[in-house]
Design a protein around this motif. Sequence first.
Motif, mmCIF file in Angstrom:
data_model
loop_
_atom_site.group_PDB
_atom_site.id
_atom_site.type_symbol
_atom_site.label_atom_id
_atom_site.label_comp_id
_atom_site.label_asym_id
_atom_site.label_seq_id
_atom_site.Cartn_x
_atom_site.Cartn_y
_atom_site.Cartn_z
ATOM 1 N N PHE A 75 36.306 37.708 -32.477
ATOM 2 C CA PHE A 75 36.691 36.472 -31.806
ATOM 3 C C PHE A 75 35.845 36.279 -30.562
ATOM 4 C CE2 PHE A 75 39.778 34.168 -28.884
ATOM 5 C CZ PHE A 75 39.613 32.930 -29.498
ATOM 6 N N ASP A 76 35.167 35.136 -30.490
ATOM 7 C CA ASP A 76 34.361 34.800 -29.321
ATOM 8 C C ASP A 76 34.967 33.599 -28.611
ATOM 9 O OD1 ASP A 76 32.321 33.199 -27.780
ATOM 10 O OD2 ASP A 76 31.099 34.951 -28.242
ATOM 11 N N TYR A 77 35.328 33.806 -27.367
ATOM 12 C CA TYR A 77 35.778 32.707 -26.495
ATOM 13 C C TYR A 77 35.366 33.057 -25.071
ATOM 14 C CZ TYR A 77 38.805 29.518 -23.902
ATOM 15 O OH TYR A 77 39.272 28.560 -23.032
ATOM 16 N N THR A 78 34.645 32.180 -24.450
ATOM 17 C CA THR A 78 34.082 32.381 -23.107
ATOM 18 C C THR A 78 33.231 33.644 -23.013
ATOM 19 O OG1 THR A 78 36.032 33.502 -22.126
ATOM 20 C CG2 THR A 78 35.969 31.095 -22.023
ATOM 21 N N PHE A 79 32.573 34.008 -24.103
ATOM 22 C CA PHE A 79 31.618 35.111 -24.077
ATOM 23 C C PHE A 79 30.195 34.561 -24.180
ATOM 24 C CE2 PHE A 79 29.416 38.744 -26.368
ATOM 25 C CZ PHE A 79 29.248 39.501 -25.214
ATOM 26 N N LEU A 80 29.926 33.808 -25.242
ATOM 27 C CA LEU A 80 28.594 33.218 -25.381
ATOM 28 C C LEU A 80 28.285 32.295 -24.201
ATOM 29 C CD1 LEU A 80 25.975 32.707 -26.931
ATOM 30 C CD2 LEU A 80 27.193 30.970 -28.267
ATOM 31 N N CYS A 81 29.270 31.560 -23.723
ATOM 32 C CA CYS A 81 29.024 30.610 -22.635
ATOM 33 C C CYS A 81 28.720 31.305 -21.311
ATOM 34 C CB CYS A 81 30.208 29.669 -22.459
ATOM 35 S SG CYS A 81 31.698 30.428 -21.767
ATOM 36 N N ALA A 82 28.922 32.628 -21.262
ATOM 37 C CA ALA A 82 28.714 33.371 -20.020
ATOM 38 C C ALA A 82 27.383 34.099 -19.988
ATOM 39 C CB ALA A 82 29.850 34.376 -19.816
ATOM 40 N N ILE A 83 26.553 33.922 -21.032
ATOM 41 C CA ILE A 83 25.261 34.621 -21.047
ATOM 42 C C ILE A 83 24.133 33.596 -21.130
ATOM 43 C CG2 ILE A 83 26.215 36.719 -22.068
ATOM 44 C CD1 ILE A 83 25.165 35.853 -24.756
ATOM 45 N N TYR A 84 23.014 33.930 -20.500
ATOM 46 C CA TYR A 84 21.898 33.002 -20.450
ATOM 47 C C TYR A 84 21.058 33.053 -21.727
ATOM 48 C CZ TYR A 84 22.638 31.042 -15.883
ATOM 49 O OH TYR A 84 23.154 30.323 -14.846
ATOM 50 N N PHE A 85 20.164 32.070 -21.833
ATOM 51 C CA PHE A 85 19.411 31.813 -23.060
ATOM 52 C C PHE A 85 18.670 33.045 -23.580
ATOM 53 C CE2 PHE A 85 19.700 27.887 -20.630
ATOM 54 C CZ PHE A 85 20.234 27.024 -21.560
ATOM 55 N N GLU A 86 18.127 33.834 -22.666
ATOM 56 C CA GLU A 86 17.332 34.991 -23.078
ATOM 57 C C GLU A 86 18.149 36.005 -23.867
ATOM 58 O OE1 GLU A 86 17.618 33.789 -20.091
ATOM 59 O OE2 GLU A 86 15.629 33.156 -19.407
ATOM 60 N N GLN A 111 22.909 24.119 -15.146
ATOM 61 C CA GLN A 111 22.605 25.523 -15.410
ATOM 62 C C GLN A 111 23.477 26.451 -14.571
ATOM 63 O OE1 GLN A 111 20.033 26.695 -17.908
ATOM 64 N NE2 GLN A 111 21.193 24.866 -18.368
ATOM 65 N N SER A 112 24.730 26.504 -14.928
ATOM 66 C CA SER A 112 25.666 27.415 -14.280
ATOM 67 C C SER A 112 26.689 27.852 -15.314
ATOM 68 C CB SER A 112 26.369 26.740 -13.099
ATOM 69 O OG SER A 112 27.120 25.615 -13.530
ATOM 70 N N THR A 113 27.206 29.051 -15.136
ATOM 71 C CA THR A 113 28.220 29.527 -16.063
ATOM 72 C C THR A 113 29.556 28.852 -15.761
ATOM 73 O OG1 THR A 113 28.627 31.381 -14.569
ATOM 74 C CG2 THR A 113 27.178 31.788 -16.418
ATOM 75 N N PRO A 114 30.302 28.483 -16.816
ATOM 76 C CA PRO A 114 29.959 28.638 -18.222
ATOM 77 C C PRO A 114 28.920 27.609 -18.656
ATOM 78 C CG PRO A 114 32.007 27.429 -18.023
ATOM 79 C CD PRO A 114 31.622 27.815 -16.626
ATOM 80 N N LEU A 115 27.925 28.070 -19.411
ATOM 81 C CA LEU A 115 26.901 27.167 -19.912
ATOM 82 C C LEU A 115 27.472 26.286 -21.020
ATOM 83 C CD1 LEU A 115 23.917 29.655 -20.074
ATOM 84 C CD2 LEU A 115 24.192 27.784 -18.444
ATOM 85 N N ALA A 116 26.988 25.073 -21.088
ATOM 86 C CA ALA A 116 27.450 24.134 -22.102
ATOM 87 C C ALA A 116 27.208 24.677 -23.503
ATOM 88 C CB ALA A 116 26.735 22.797 -21.933
ATOM 89 N N LEU A 117 28.183 24.496 -24.376
ATOM 90 C CA LEU A 117 28.065 24.984 -25.753
ATOM 91 C C LEU A 117 28.506 23.921 -26.758
ATOM 92 C CD1 LEU A 117 29.251 28.716 -25.679
ATOM 93 C CD2 LEU A 117 26.932 27.820 -25.869
ATOM 94 N N PRO A 118 27.672 22.908 -26.965
ATOM 95 C CA PRO A 118 27.944 22.015 -28.090
ATOM 96 C C PRO A 118 27.792 22.795 -29.395
ATOM 97 C CG PRO A 118 25.773 21.598 -27.181
ATOM 98 C CD PRO A 118 26.449 22.565 -26.250
ATOM 99 N N ASP A 131 32.738 18.890 -7.845
ATOM 100 C CA ASP A 131 31.345 18.537 -7.610
ATOM 101 C C ASP A 131 30.446 19.685 -8.007
ATOM 102 O OD1 ASP A 131 32.092 16.678 -4.612
ATOM 103 O OD2 ASP A 131 31.958 16.034 -6.692
ATOM 104 N N SER A 132 29.401 19.400 -8.742
ATOM 105 C CA SER A 132 28.447 20.425 -9.133
ATOM 106 C C SER A 132 27.427 20.612 -8.023
ATOM 107 C CB SER A 132 27.737 20.017 -10.425
ATOM 108 O OG SER A 132 26.919 18.899 -10.176
ATOM 109 N N ALA A 133 26.520 21.571 -8.224
ATOM 110 C CA ALA A 133 25.519 21.873 -7.217
ATOM 111 C C ALA A 133 24.611 20.681 -6.950
ATOM 112 C CB ALA A 133 24.687 23.079 -7.642
#
Length: 281
Positions: free
Chosen positions: A160-171, A204-211, A4-6
Motif C-alpha cells: 500500500f502506497d499513500y504519501t510515500f511516492l509524493c514525498a520523494i523527488y524525481f531522481e 516543487q515542494s513535498t508533497p509533490l503533485a501526483l496526477p 500561500d505557497s513559496a
Amino acid sequence: MATDSADGSAQPELFGGNPRPAEVQPLFTSSKSPEEYATQWDVLWKDGKTPWDRGGPSMALNDLLLEFPEVFSPPFEGKRALVPGAGRGHDVLLLASFGFDAYGLDHSATSSKASRENEEKNKGLDVYSTKGTKQGKVTWLTGDYFSYDFSDIGPFDLIFDYTFLCAIYFEMRPKWSKAMKRNLAPTGKLVCLEFPTRKSTSVQSTPLALPSIVYESLLARPGERIPYGKEHAVDVKNLGPESPDRLVRLKHFTPKRTHKVGYDEESNVTDRISVWSHNNS
C-alpha cells in the motif's frame, strides 16, 4: 482551505487539519542526496513536526478490501502486506485487522518507535477491528525501502502506497517503481491511494503533485527514468515503450471516502485509487 505557497500563489492545504510548519519547507529540495533527504524525515519526527500524519487509517483502503473480493481474494489470514513509509502505522494496523501479517517500514527509527506506541494505544479499539477476523501479526521495520532485504519475509501479497511516492523527488522515482515490482508477490496487488492529484506540478515542494499519469508512466516502466517537461509534468510525447516486465492496472476509480485532505472545497473526493498487478500476458 488554502495556504500561500513559496511563490505567493494560493495552494490547497495538503496536510489535513494542521497548518504545515514553515520550517519544514526548506528541508526538502531536489539538490539533497537520498541519504540527506531520509535523515531530514527523522529530524522532523524527533522534533514532533509531523503535519502529514492523518491521525487514523485510510477508509478508502478499508472500503477497497471489502468491496472487491474478486481482486483481493479473501480471507487474508497468512497473507503478507507491506506499507513503505509507514509513518505512525495507522494503515499497517488496519491491514492487520483484516488478517494480513502486516509490515510497516520507515527510514526513521523515531517513526518506528511512534508506530509501536500507536499500536499499543489502539489495541482493542473498533477502528482497527474487523468482525470475525483473526488479527494478523504486526511487525515494524526500520530502513531504506529501496535497498531493504525482504528475502526472509517477502514478497508481499499487498503493498500500500499513500504519501510515500509524493514525498520523494524525481531522481528516486525509478527506484520506487523497481522496488514495487521486486517486492510484489507473483499474484500480489499494489494499491496506490493517489495524492495529491490537484496540486500543480510546477510547485516543487513535498508533497509533490501526483496526477495519475505519474503512476501510469512509472509502473509501466519499472526502474526506468521518466521524461518531464514543462512545469515538471510528465512529457507524455517522449515516453519510451512500456516494459514487458511492467505492472498493469486492474482498477482505477475515485473512492467513496478518504482522508479529509483528499476533498476539495465543494466536498468532492479528489484522491484516486489504482490497483496494480504483474503483467501475466
